[in-house]
Design an enzyme around this catalytic site. Structure first.
Site, PDB file in Angstrom:
ATOM      1  N   GLY A 180     -29.514 -12.438 -13.142  1.00 31.43           N
ATOM      2  CA  GLY A 180     -28.193 -13.036 -13.069  1.00 31.43           C
ATOM      3  C   GLY A 180     -27.367 -13.047 -14.334  1.00 31.43           C
TER       4      GLY A 180
ATOM      5  CD  GLU B 187     -36.988 -12.353  -9.618  1.00 27.66           C
ATOM      6  OE1 GLU B 187     -35.892 -12.304  -9.027  1.00 27.66           O
ATOM      7  OE2 GLU B 187     -37.995 -12.876  -9.113  1.00 27.66           O
ATOM      8  N   PRO B 188     -34.279  -9.653 -14.579  1.00 30.37           N
ATOM      9  CG  PRO B 188     -34.480  -8.924 -16.791  1.00 30.37           C
ATOM     10  CD  PRO B 188     -35.236  -9.637 -15.698  1.00 30.37           C
TER      11      PRO B 188
ATOM     12  NE  ARG C  28     -24.097  -8.010 -12.903  1.00 34.16           N
ATOM     13  CZ  ARG C  28     -23.446  -7.615 -11.795  1.00 34.16           C
ATOM     14  NH1 ARG C  28     -22.608  -6.606 -11.854  1.00 34.16           N
ATOM     15  NH2 ARG C  28     -23.626  -8.247 -10.648  1.00 34.16           N
TER      16      ARG C  28
ATOM     17  NE  ARG D  51     -20.791  -3.807  -9.701  1.00 33.09           N
ATOM     18  CZ  ARG D  51     -19.941  -4.444 -10.468  1.00 33.09           C
ATOM     19  NH1 ARG D  51     -19.118  -3.770 -11.234  1.00 33.09           N
ATOM     20  NH2 ARG D  51     -19.916  -5.747 -10.485  1.00 33.09           N
TER      21      ARG D  51
ATOM     22  CB  CYS E 150     -10.361   9.633   4.829  1.00 30.93           C
ATOM     23  SG  CYS E 150     -10.333  11.382   4.449  1.00 30.93           S
ATOM     24  CD  GLU E 151     -12.650   3.759   4.643  1.00 31.32           C
ATOM     25  OE1 GLU E 151     -11.983   2.716   4.700  1.00 31.32           O
ATOM     26  OE2 GLU E 151     -13.494   4.081   5.481  1.00 31.32           O
TER      27      GLU E 151
HETATM   28  N1  LLP Z   1     -33.576 -11.192  -8.426  1.00 32.58           N
HETATM   29  C1  LLP Z   1     -33.073 -11.303  -7.182  1.00 32.58           C
HETATM   30  C2  LLP Z   1     -33.839 -12.036  -6.168  1.00 32.58           C
HETATM   31  C3  LLP Z   1     -31.827 -10.735  -6.873  1.00 32.58           C
HETATM   32  O1  LLP Z   1     -31.329 -10.869  -5.639  1.00 32.58           O
HETATM   33  C4  LLP Z   1     -31.108 -10.035  -7.863  1.00 32.58           C
HETATM   34  C5  LLP Z   1     -29.813  -9.412  -7.568  1.00 32.58           C
HETATM   35  C6  LLP Z   1     -31.680  -9.922  -9.158  1.00 32.58           C
HETATM   36  C7  LLP Z   1     -32.914 -10.535  -9.401  1.00 32.58           C
HETATM   37  C8  LLP Z   1     -31.002  -9.203 -10.278  1.00 32.58           C
HETATM   38  O2  LLP Z   1     -29.807  -9.828 -10.638  1.00 32.58           O
HETATM   39  P1  LLP Z   1     -28.961  -9.320 -11.906  1.00 32.58           P
HETATM   40  O3  LLP Z   1     -29.764  -9.629 -13.146  1.00 32.58           O
HETATM   41  O4  LLP Z   1     -28.732  -7.881 -11.757  1.00 32.58           O
HETATM   42  O5  LLP Z   1     -27.709 -10.117 -11.834  1.00 32.58           O
HETATM   43  N2  LLP Z   1     -24.269  -5.325  -6.198  1.00 32.58           N
HETATM   44  C9  LLP Z   1     -23.773  -6.454  -6.940  1.00 32.58           C
HETATM   45  C10 LLP Z   1     -24.896  -7.305  -7.508  1.00 32.58           C
HETATM   46  C11 LLP Z   1     -25.864  -7.773  -6.447  1.00 32.58           C
HETATM   47  C12 LLP Z   1     -27.018  -8.568  -7.015  1.00 32.58           C
HETATM   48  C13 LLP Z   1     -28.064  -8.784  -5.978  1.00 32.58           C
HETATM   49  N3  LLP Z   1     -29.237  -9.467  -6.433  1.00 32.58           N
HETATM   50  C14 LLP Z   1     -22.818  -5.941  -8.016  1.00 32.58           C
HETATM   51  O6  LLP Z   1     -22.624  -4.737  -8.132  1.00 32.58           O
HETATM   52  O7  LLP Z   1     -22.213  -6.731  -8.727  1.00 32.58           O
END
Ligand code: LLP
Length: 416
Positions: A239, A273-274, A276, A312, A343-344
């Site tokens: 997150g 659980e990183p 992004r 995105r 085509c959108e």
């Molecule tokens: N753990 C779980 C259970 C998750 O659902 C996610 C992301 C992560 C870890 C990793 O989160 P991060 O560190 O990447 O924020 N497609 C969207 C983001 C969807 C995130 C889904 N879950 C975007 O492009 O912004």
């Protein structure tokens, strides 16, 4: 994007010219920096030194096996949400006993495979799933390690589509019900309670919601200890946000220091659980300007990348920086909507951008290393882009561009 810098008027990835990559491999093309993945991952492990920990990279952010392999070599664990992601981790040399399995819809087959290879932990998202894991493990004569993913009902203050920790979201188990669920889990013969898990959303740019969630989870851990249920690890999910435009997310070191300060003398293994924060600024999407369409009220730059390559902007109205590989000195600056061939009307990568561009120029869409290729599709029968990883002086093709034959693989005509 420290590993993507201009040198003598030209954009480089580490020590490789992106123009040369575009010319060699074609566009659209994702380009990643190995050094960036390594540096960002190490920020987590450095901040956790002296404390028992496991950093499980969220495979969904970027699941190319070369990326997973680079991280596995640093001792990464992996957060998966499907058997497909599990098999990728194994193919990339990741260790099964460092894998956590998240996701609300785990099938019996997926659970069985995860038990067979011996993953570290299941993050259980519902009471029905707990019973299913117990049944599958029973049939296989195994004991499944589990955490309950609790929903702490905090507002992550992020885009509603990527907010997961509110009562209204489909994820996790209401924290108020968690003690009962743990009691049930503790009594099941093929379940071993290991930890507690939460993930409240993505692209958080402030630590307050994380710390609010942590406080609620620690209260739960203490309550469970009082009932004789001992929790060994605390998984705080992913997150942490990144800079796309002018956001100022906390550094990984600051975030983790704040978490560690709140643990007090509890002996908990810390897990994250990183996705992004490791992958986003490790990559760009290269694209070519096909046409400039100058209308009376609006200018369009038509490029060869589209919403099927990077969804995105269309899906979340995300702003992502778009920069030329070789900026011009004397070209007229105009305001453009930068759109793809799909085509959108929603097929845009950038809107209202002041750019000095000509047909045939190459552009880089920045911060595209996370949730870029992994969310791409074949809509409009477009093959998915090539992926290249730069390692110092050397570009490596890590996924070939899809061909027309790839697009029709597995399809069949009806008999005459
Ligand atoms: N753990 C779980 C259970 C998750 O659902 C996610 C992301 C992560 C870890 C990793 O989160 P991060 O560190 O990447 O924020 N497609 C969207 C983001 C969807 C995130 C889904 N879950 C975007 O492009 O912004």
């Amino acid at each position: 994007m420290e590993n993507f810098q201009y040198r003598n008027g030209e954009l480089f990835a580490e020590n490789v010219s992106l123009q040369s990559i575009a010319e060699t491999y074609g566009t659209p093309c994702y380009v990643y920096s190995r050094a960036h993945f390594e540096a960002r991952f190490s920020e987590y492990t450095n901040a956790l030194s002296g404390c028992e920990h496991l950093v499980c990279y969220a495979v969904k952010a970027n699941s190319n096996i070369a990326v997973l392999n680079v991280l596995a070599k640093l001792g990464a664990g992996f957060d998966i949400v499907s058997v497909g992601e599990l098999e990728r981790v194994l193919a990339a040399g990741g260790q099964a006993n460092r894998v956590v399995f998240s996701g609300v819809g785990k099938t019996p087959e997926e659970i069985a495979r995860a038990l067979e290879v011996g993953i570290y932990c299941f993050n259980v998202e519902s009471e029905a799933e707990l019973e299913r894991i117990n049944n599958v493990a029973g049939k296989l004569g195994k004991v499944a390690p589990i955490s309950v993913r609790v929903n702490p009902d905090v507002d992550a203050q992020t885009h509603p589509y990527i907010s997961t920790g509110l009562k209204d979201n489909k994820f996790g188990i209401d924290i108020a019900r968690a003690p009962e669920v743990y009691a049930r889990a503790n009594g099941l013969p093929n379940i071993s309670v290991q930890g507690v898990d939460c993930h409240i959303g993505s692209q958080l740019t402030d630590t307050t919601p994380f710390l609010d969630a942590l406080d609620r989870v620690l209260t739960l851990v203490d309550e469970l200890a009082g009932r004789g249920i001992n929790i060994h690890h605390l998984d705080l999910g992913g997150g942490l946000g990144v800079r796309y435009k002018d956001e100022t997310p906390p550094s990984t070191a600051d975030y983790i220091a704040q978490v560690r300060a709140r643990l007090g003398d509890r002996k908990l293994k810390l897990m994250f659980e990183p996705g992004r924060s490791i992958a986003a600024n490790a990559g760009v999407l290269l694209t070519k300007v096909e046409f400039l369409k100058l209308n009376e009220h609006k200018n369009f730059a038509l490029i060869d990348a589209a919403m099927n390559d990077m969804i995105r902007p269309a899906l979340y109205s995300s702003w992502m920086n778009l920069i030329p590989l070789r900026p011009h000195q004397n070209t007229e600056s105009r305001r453009y909507d930068v759109v793809g061939p799909v085509c959108e009307t929603g097929d845009f990568l950038a809107k209202d951008r002041e750019l000095c561009i000509e047909e045939g120029d190459y552009l880089a869409l920045c911060s595209a290393g996370a949730y870029g290729f992994t969310m791409s599709s074949n809509y409009n029968s477009r093959g998915r882009a090539a992926e290249v990883m730069v390692d110092g002086e050397t570009p490596h093709l890590i996924r070939a561009r899809e061909t027309v034959a790839d697009l029709m693989r597995g399809e069949a005509l009806l008999p005459d």
